[in-house]
Design a protein around this motif. Structure first.
Motif, PDB file in Angstrom:
ATOM      1  N   VAL A 146       0.860  -1.185   0.000  1.00  0.00           N
ATOM      2  CA  VAL A 146       0.000   0.000   0.000  1.00  0.00           C
ATOM      3  C   VAL A 146       0.894   1.231   0.000  1.00  0.00           C
ATOM      4  N   PHE A 147       0.637   2.131  -0.938  1.00  0.00           N
ATOM      5  CA  PHE A 147       1.377   3.395  -1.016  1.00  0.00           C
ATOM      6  C   PHE A 147       0.419   4.533  -0.699  1.00  0.00           C
ATOM      7  N   CYS A 148       0.889   5.489   0.086  1.00  0.00           N
ATOM      8  CA  CYS A 148       0.056   6.628   0.472  1.00  0.00           C
ATOM      9  C   CYS A 148       0.840   7.916   0.259  1.00  0.00           C
ATOM     10  N   LEU A 149       0.306   8.806  -0.577  1.00  0.00           N
ATOM     11  CA  LEU A 149       0.953  10.096  -0.812  1.00  0.00           C
ATOM     12  C   LEU A 149       0.267  11.162   0.035  1.00  0.00           C
ATOM     13  N   ASN A 174       4.240  -3.517   4.815  1.00  0.00           N
ATOM     14  CA  ASN A 174       3.679  -3.470   3.457  1.00  0.00           C
ATOM     15  C   ASN A 174       3.095  -2.100   3.142  1.00  0.00           C
ATOM     16  N   LEU A 175       3.389  -1.114   3.980  1.00  0.00           N
ATOM     17  CA  LEU A 175       2.878   0.251   3.769  1.00  0.00           C
ATOM     18  C   LEU A 175       4.042   1.226   3.628  1.00  0.00           C
ATOM     19  N   ILE A 176       4.014   2.004   2.565  1.00  0.00           N
ATOM     20  CA  ILE A 176       5.041   3.027   2.321  1.00  0.00           C
ATOM     21  C   ILE A 176       4.343   4.378   2.188  1.00  0.00           C
ATOM     22  N   ALA A 177       4.687   5.285   3.080  1.00  0.00           N
ATOM     23  CA  ALA A 177       4.154   6.647   3.021  1.00  0.00           C
ATOM     24  C   ALA A 177       5.140   7.537   2.279  1.00  0.00           C
ATOM     25  N   ILE A 178       4.631   8.350   1.363  1.00  0.00           N
ATOM     26  CA  ILE A 178       5.464   9.298   0.636  1.00  0.00           C
ATOM     27  C   ILE A 178       4.937  10.693   0.941  1.00  0.00           C
ATOM     28  N   ILE A 179       5.799  11.545   1.434  1.00  0.00           N
ATOM     29  CA  ILE A 179       5.401  12.893   1.834  1.00  0.00           C
ATOM     30  C   ILE A 179       5.907  13.901   0.811  1.00  0.00           C
ATOM     31  N   ASP A 180       4.980  14.613   0.194  1.00  0.00           N
ATOM     32  CA  ASP A 180       5.323  15.665  -0.768  1.00  0.00           C
ATOM     33  C   ASP A 180       5.686  16.912   0.039  1.00  0.00           C
ATOM     34  N   ARG A 181       6.974  17.079   0.285  1.00  0.00           N
ATOM     35  CA  ARG A 181       7.455  18.138   1.187  1.00  0.00           C
ATOM     36  C   ARG A 181       7.768  19.402   0.395  1.00  0.00           C
ATOM     37  N   ASN A 182       6.701  20.089  -0.060  1.00  0.00           N
ATOM     38  CA  ASN A 182       6.933  21.327  -0.817  1.00  0.00           C
ATOM     39  C   ASN A 182       6.913  22.571   0.068  1.00  0.00           C
ATOM     40  N   ARG A 183       6.632  22.380   1.366  1.00  0.00           N
ATOM     41  CA  ARG A 183       6.722  23.426   2.394  1.00  0.00           C
ATOM     42  C   ARG A 183       5.729  24.568   2.234  1.00  0.00           C
ATOM     43  N   LEU A 184       4.706  24.357   1.403  1.00  0.00           N
ATOM     44  CA  LEU A 184       3.659  25.372   1.247  1.00  0.00           C
ATOM     45  C   LEU A 184       2.289  24.727   1.377  1.00  0.00           C
ATOM     46  N   GLN A 185       1.360  25.458   1.968  1.00  0.00           N
ATOM     47  CA  GLN A 185      -0.025  25.033   2.020  1.00  0.00           C
ATOM     48  C   GLN A 185      -0.894  26.223   1.635  1.00  0.00           C
TER      49      GLN A 185
END
Length: 274
Positions: A146-149, A174-185
């Motif tokens: 399972v991949f989670c962005l 079986n779980l991989i978290a990917i964090i989109d670290r663009n530093r803006l919200q």
């Protein structure tokens, strides 16, 4: 490691994905460009090189064995739809129905669209959903991953950290978290609104393995995901990215979190992406 030929092919797919995002949001006059653009390389490499996929989306043996994906930052749906169209889940022409009434390609992903397992977009909930998926696969003795962005802004939600804790407690390797670290919200810089740093140390403190990469480097993304799949513990990949990547006046500009370009802005942006 990817070959140079593979990298070039992926770069061309990334260019197509950025053009698709821009065209979709402009056509709908609604959508989220910045966070979709920042995750283009991540999504392109993940789907084209790292995930076991099932484009025919049928209840076959392959369907059950496929890897699962949760777009926790559901507002970035345009990049997910673009990648799915490249892989044949639905015709590319359907991209221009994005956010239109009655379309399968809604502003946030919904399961009426082939390739979508779960409706997402309520920020802070995606990792918990991925946790349930991963635990269910373990109980079924299904080897799928399972991949989670996630977006970095949504890490300010407490539910994310409950999920980090539970996933480690169950050792869901079986779980991989990917964090989109663009530093803006949407409101500006994450570190001003509610600081996340030191993010690596915080996630490690929850007994996760952390891999930090350049989120626009295709080979780094590929190697990080492939390495993560081999580890016997939950893994978080922190991908350092640029919001609005690919269009000069959108890059590192929180104003482009969730608005559509005007005609002149669109023409300038598309010229930069061609």
């Amino acid at each position: 490691m990817l070959s140079q030929d593979e990298i070039e092919k992926l770069k061309n797919l990334c260019k197509e994905n950025r053009r698709n995002i821009l065209n979709m949001v402009y056509n709908a006059q609604s959508g989220h460009i910045g966070g979709a653009m920042s995750s283009v390389e991540i999504m392109t490499v993940l789907y084209h090189k790292c995930m076991k996929i099932c484009p025919k989306w049928t209840k076959s043996k392959d369907f059950k064995a496929r890897d699962r994906f949760v777009l926790s930052k559901g507002h970035a749906s345009s990049i997910l739809y673009s990648v799915l169209s490249q892989l044949g889940y639905f015709p590319k022409e359907e991209l221009m129905t994005f956010r239109l009434f009655g379309s399968r390609l809604q502003g946030h992903p919904v399961p009426i669209c082939p390739g979508i397992d779960v409706a997402t977009g309520s920020l802070g909930q995606g990792l918990s959903i991925a946790c349930g998926m991963a635990l269910g696969l373990k109980l079924d003795r299904n080897p799928a991953n399972v991949f989670c962005l996630l977006g970095d802004g949504e890490l300010q939600e407490g539910s994310v950290w409950e999920a980090f804790m539970h996933i480690a407690n169950k050792n869901l390797n079986n779980l991989i978290a990917i964090i989109d670290r663009n530093r803006l919200q949407i409101d500006g810089c994450t570190e001003v609104i509610k600081s996340l740093d030191p993010l690596v140390e915080k996630i490690k403190a929850f007994n996760w393995k952390v891999i930090e990469i350049d989120g626009h480097d295709i080979n780094q993304i590929y190697c990080a995901i492939e390495d993560a799949k081999k580890l016997d513990c939950p893994v978080a990949i922190i991908a350092n990215t640029i919001k609005g990547k690919g269009v000069s006046f959108m890059e590192n500009n929180a104003d482009w979190h969730g608005k559509a370009p005007k005609k002149e802005e669109y023409e300038l942006a598309i010229s930069e992406l061609n």
